[in-house]
Structures are given as C-alpha cells and as structure tokens.
Design an enzyme around this catalytic site. Structure first.
Site, PDB file in Angstrom:
ATOM      1  N   LYS A   1      -9.603   6.909 -18.488  1.00  0.00           N
ATOM      2  CA  LYS A   1      -9.983   7.396 -19.811  1.00  0.00           C
ATOM      3  C   LYS A   1      -8.781   7.294 -20.755  1.00  0.00           C
ATOM      4  O   LYS A   1      -8.321   6.207 -21.021  1.00  0.00           O
ATOM      5  CB  LYS A   1     -10.543   8.816 -19.691  1.00  0.00           C
ATOM      6  CG  LYS A   1     -11.516   9.004 -18.503  1.00  0.00           C
ATOM      7  CD  LYS A   1     -12.762   8.150 -18.591  1.00  0.00           C
ATOM      8  CE  LYS A   1     -13.598   8.119 -17.316  1.00  0.00           C
ATOM      9  NZ  LYS A   1     -13.903   9.372 -16.688  1.00  0.00           N
TER      10      LYS A   1
ATOM     11  N   ARG B   1       0.843  -1.211   0.000  1.00  0.00           N
ATOM     12  CA  ARG B   1       0.000   0.000   0.000  1.00  0.00           C
ATOM     13  C   ARG B   1       0.871   1.252   0.000  1.00  0.00           C
ATOM     14  O   ARG B   1       0.540   2.260  -0.638  1.00  0.00           O
ATOM     15  CB  ARG B   1      -0.946   0.002   1.213  1.00  0.00           C
ATOM     16  CG  ARG B   1      -1.610   1.351   1.461  1.00  0.00           C
ATOM     17  CD  ARG B   1      -2.844   1.291   2.348  1.00  0.00           C
ATOM     18  NE  ARG B   1      -2.720   0.415   3.482  1.00  0.00           N
ATOM     19  CZ  ARG B   1      -1.998   0.654   4.590  1.00  0.00           C
ATOM     20  NH1 ARG B   1      -1.324   1.782   4.710  1.00  0.00           N
ATOM     21  NH2 ARG B   1      -1.946  -0.229   5.562  1.00  0.00           N
TER      22      ARG B   1
ATOM     23  N   ASP C   1      -8.442  19.461 -13.775  1.00  0.00           N
ATOM     24  CA  ASP C   1      -8.747  18.077 -14.161  1.00  0.00           C
ATOM     25  C   ASP C   1      -8.504  18.000 -15.669  1.00  0.00           C
ATOM     26  O   ASP C   1      -9.272  18.530 -16.466  1.00  0.00           O
ATOM     27  CB  ASP C   1     -10.201  17.747 -13.796  1.00  0.00           C
ATOM     28  CG  ASP C   1     -10.566  16.303 -14.149  1.00  0.00           C
ATOM     29  OD1 ASP C   1      -9.914  15.711 -15.032  1.00  0.00           O
ATOM     30  OD2 ASP C   1     -11.537  15.785 -13.554  1.00  0.00           O
TER      31      ASP C   1
ATOM     32  N   TYR D   1     -17.223  17.541 -13.631  1.00  0.00           N
ATOM     33  CA  TYR D   1     -17.590  16.123 -13.760  1.00  0.00           C
ATOM     34  C   TYR D   1     -18.574  15.736 -12.643  1.00  0.00           C
ATOM     35  O   TYR D   1     -18.383  16.117 -11.479  1.00  0.00           O
ATOM     36  CB  TYR D   1     -16.312  15.284 -13.683  1.00  0.00           C
ATOM     37  CG  TYR D   1     -16.560  13.801 -13.659  1.00  0.00           C
ATOM     38  CD1 TYR D   1     -16.954  13.129 -14.811  1.00  0.00           C
ATOM     39  CD2 TYR D   1     -16.441  13.075 -12.476  1.00  0.00           C
ATOM     40  CE1 TYR D   1     -17.195  11.767 -14.787  1.00  0.00           C
ATOM     41  CE2 TYR D   1     -16.680  11.708 -12.449  1.00  0.00           C
ATOM     42  CZ  TYR D   1     -17.064  11.068 -13.605  1.00  0.00           C
ATOM     43  OH  TYR D   1     -17.321   9.726 -13.580  1.00  0.00           O
TER      44      TYR D   1
END
Ligand code: PLP
Length: 417
Positions: free
Chosen positions: A223, A69, A198, A122
């Site tokens: 994306k 992690r 973004d 978004y």
C-alpha cells in the site's frame, strides 16, 4: 550507529546499522538510511543484486551473505530503511506480502496460544486467524476494541493470550482504537500479551505505534510504503527491547521462506524514499475531499477522522506521529455513505479507478460490501456498518481540483434513474 545483530538460524548473521534518534527527520531517513553510496563503485543508487548464492573464500568465510533467502544486499538495505522509518523501530523484517508477515507473526506465537483481535480486522488477516491458525493450534477471539470498556478488554485476556492484534483506523469505516489504552491494559495483565498494530493505513509517516508503547508493527508495504501499486510486500518492525521475538521472526523468515525478491525490495525502497511527500499530499487532498463531501446533498455521512466534526477527532490527533502533528490531516483514506446509486457513482468516475487495494499515487474507489469485504457474513457486515451505500476512496496525489470535479460529476450521475 549501533549494529542490530540477528541470527536467522542458517549460520547467517546480518548487521543492520540503525540510525539513533533524534538524528534526522522522516524524509531524510527515508532517502538516506539503507541507501548509502556503494563502497565498491560509488553508485548513488544501490545495484539490484539478483545472485541467489555468494562466494565463500574458505568454508564459512564470506562477506555476510550465503544464500539469498537468508539475506541479500537489497532486502537487508530495505529492512534497515524500514527499521529507521517506523519511529521507535530497531528491527525490520521484510516478507513477500503483508499476509505472509501476518502468517509468520502468528506462527511465531506457537501452538496453544490465544490471540485477541479487533473485530473489523483486514479481511485476509481474519481469514488467516479463523481458517488457518486453528489448524496450528491457535485460538482467536474478536472484540470491538473501540467500543468495549477497559474491564471488558482486560477480562478477555486469558493466561495463554500472547497477542492483541490492533488495526487502527479500521477498514473501511475508519474507526479508531486508543492504542495507549490497549497497551496499558495488556502490560498491566499478568499474561502480558504483546500488542501488535497493523499500521498499513496511516503508514509510518502519520502514525508511530511503537512510540505509543506497541510491541510490534506490521505493514502491507503493498500500500503506502511502496506506494506505486507495483509491488506486493510486507514487513514487521520491532523496538530494541523485543529482541527475542525479533530473533524468532528472523528465524521463521528464513525457515518458512516467504521472502521478497531483491528486485521487489529495490523497487519498494525507491518507493519509500518519497513516502513523506506522498503522504502529505494524500492527506491534504483527502481532508479537502472529506470537507467537500460533508457539504454535498448527495452524501449522507463522511467517515474521516481528520474532520473536526468527527466524534473521535481528538483521538485521531493524539494518534499522529510527532512529525505529522503540525497541521497535517489523517491519512489518505476517506469513506462515505452515498445518497443515490453507489454502483452508478463507481461506474461514472474517470480519475478514481474502480479497484481494490489502496495507498498508491493513483486514486481508487470501491464498494467494500461487494468487493474487499464481501467475504464477511452479511449480519457481521451490518454490525460493522458496511452497507451497500458505503463507498471507500483511496485518495491519490493527482491535482485535488481534478479529483473533486470527478467526484462531483459522478455524484450527479449517481442520482439519475
Ligand atoms: C492489504 C492489507 C494487508 C495484506 O497485505 P498484502 O500485502 O495484500 O498481503 C494487511 N493489512 C491491511 C490493513 C491491508 O490493507
């Protein structure tokens, strides 16, 4: 090579070699940075390191990894790639999704902070800002950052405004925000909020907001950067002078633990290697389709800032990365207002798959008002221009002639009673 050393509060420090500009061009960095042949085996492609834990030869003595992690070879390598791909970047941090990136960045502002966000941000970002952040003691105001005057934007900044959240172009109407203007306003204000962009829609290929003065860039790597519709992941990239905020994010990345798996990091790194090639084709085909749609009697309006007829075409050009300015169009997303039935159009396409999301090699089409943007109240949707006639295309890398024929036959079917 200069190591960007960050501690994540778990005793783990990672060393990210960052290739200094001017060094190599975009696709050279995409293929090579973070992807050097393996020193132990000579493997040209890195192995997938699934181990969750790492041997220590004495207490605290290890090879830079303790627990997956906090850091693992695949994520670290990909973060190096990301920091290099996003021009002006120095720190790259990968998260388990774009949304986890958003949540971690907003949490890093701390209770009592105020944010300003572009109004057609978004949907998932808006949901986090309105439904989750208030419970953490954060406030947000939404503002039309395209249409508002500099005075209005400056007046909306409060003494506790820590962040201005920009998304450009916006989704799905592809409105453009003048990033240097927002940076000027933010940096001139005594509150000195950070400017975040973004950059998902244009990807690091078409836009480099850090070179325009932004303080932090985030991506949904789901994306374009991964580009193959098979990984959900996100990232934040910061310039060298944002070391304190990068350190805070590195700490929270480990403390919150919304991290991608080594396997996903490996896949997305493979995807990122062809980002330049893919983006060129997405853009060329999108421009071709936008021009053809403009001429169609079945189309009332085309929203694509790369069109010379677009009212903000000059700003679109100014927003492009230096390496993307030589004749390349403006990304792979095209929206248009259809004459006829949007539903029939979307049921008639054969190559454009009716689906949410964007940025993959395959072409997708959707109806924002009933799909991606359904959660926005109808009155606000109307203000944003997201009506039942608005169709959004994510133009893939198939042969553009085939895509055009598919659109033409579907537009014809959309006219039938
Ligand atoms: C998809 C998307 C996000 C959210 O990313 P996930 O990886 O789906 O969590 C954020 N911003 C934009 C612009 C997006 O398109």
């Amino acid at each position: 090579m200069s190591p960007a050393v960050l501690s994540n509060g778990n005793g783990h420090t990672d060393s990210h070699p960052v290739t200094k500009a001017p060094a190599y061009g975009f696709s050279t960095r995409a293929v090579h940075v973070g992807s050097e042949p393996d020193a132990a085996t000579g493997a040209v492609i890195p192995a997938i390191s699934l181990s969750t834990t790492y041997q220590q030869t004495a207490v605290g003595v290890h090879k830079g990894f303790e627990y997956s992690r906090s850091g693992n070879p695949n994520r670290d390598a990909f973060e190096t790639t990301l920091a290099s791909l996003e021009s002006g970047g120095h720190y790259g941090l990968a998260f388990s999704s774009g949304s986890a990136t958003t949540a971690t960045v907003i949490q890093a502002l701390g209770a009592g902070a105020h944010m300003i966000s572009v109004n057609d941000v978004y949907g998932g970002t808006r949901r986090y800002m309105t439904q989750v952040a208030p419970a953490q003691g954060l406030e947000v105001d939404f503002l039309d950052l395209e249409g508002s005057s500099e005075e209005t934007i400056s007046a909306a900044i409060k003494p506790n405004t820590k962040l201005i959240w920009v998304e450009s172009p916006t989704n799905p109407t592809l409105r453009l925000i003048d990033i240097p203007a927002i940076v000027r306003i933010a940096h001139a204000h005594p509150a000195r909020p950070l400017v975040l962009v973004d950059n998902t829609f244009l990807s690091p290929f078409y836009a480099s907001p850090l070179l325009l003065g932004a303080d932090i860039v985030v991506h949904s790597l789901t994306k374009y950067v991964n580009g193959h519709a098979d990984v959900v992941m996100g990232a934040a990239i910061l310039p060298a002078h944002q070391s304190a905020f990068a350190e805070r994010l590195r700490y929270l990345q480990n403390a919150i633990g919304a991290v991608p798996s080594p396997y996903d990091a490996w896949l997305a790194q493979r995807g990122a290697k062809t980002l330049g090639l893919r983006m060129r084709q997405h853009g060329l085909s999108a421009l071709h389709i936008a021009k053809a749609l403009e001429k169609s009697p079945h189309v009332a309006a085309v929203l694509y800032p790369g069109l010379a007829t677009h009212p903000r075409n000059a700003l679109a050009y100014a927003s492009l990365s230096p390496h993307a300015k030589s004749g390349f169009p403006f990304g792979g997303m095209v929206s248009f207002r259809i004459r006829g039935s949007a539903h029939k159009f979307l049921e008639a396409t054969r190559l454009f798959t009716l689906a949410e999301s964007l940025g993959g090699i395959e072409s997708l089409a959707e109806l924002p008002c009933e799909m991606t943007h359904q959660s926005i109240p109808p009155a606000e949707r109307a203000i944003l221009g997201i009506g039942p006639d608005l169709v959004r295309l994510s133009v893939g890398i198939e042969e553009v002639e085939d895509l055009m024929r598919d659109i033409e036959q579907a537009l014809e079917k959309a006219q039938l009673e």
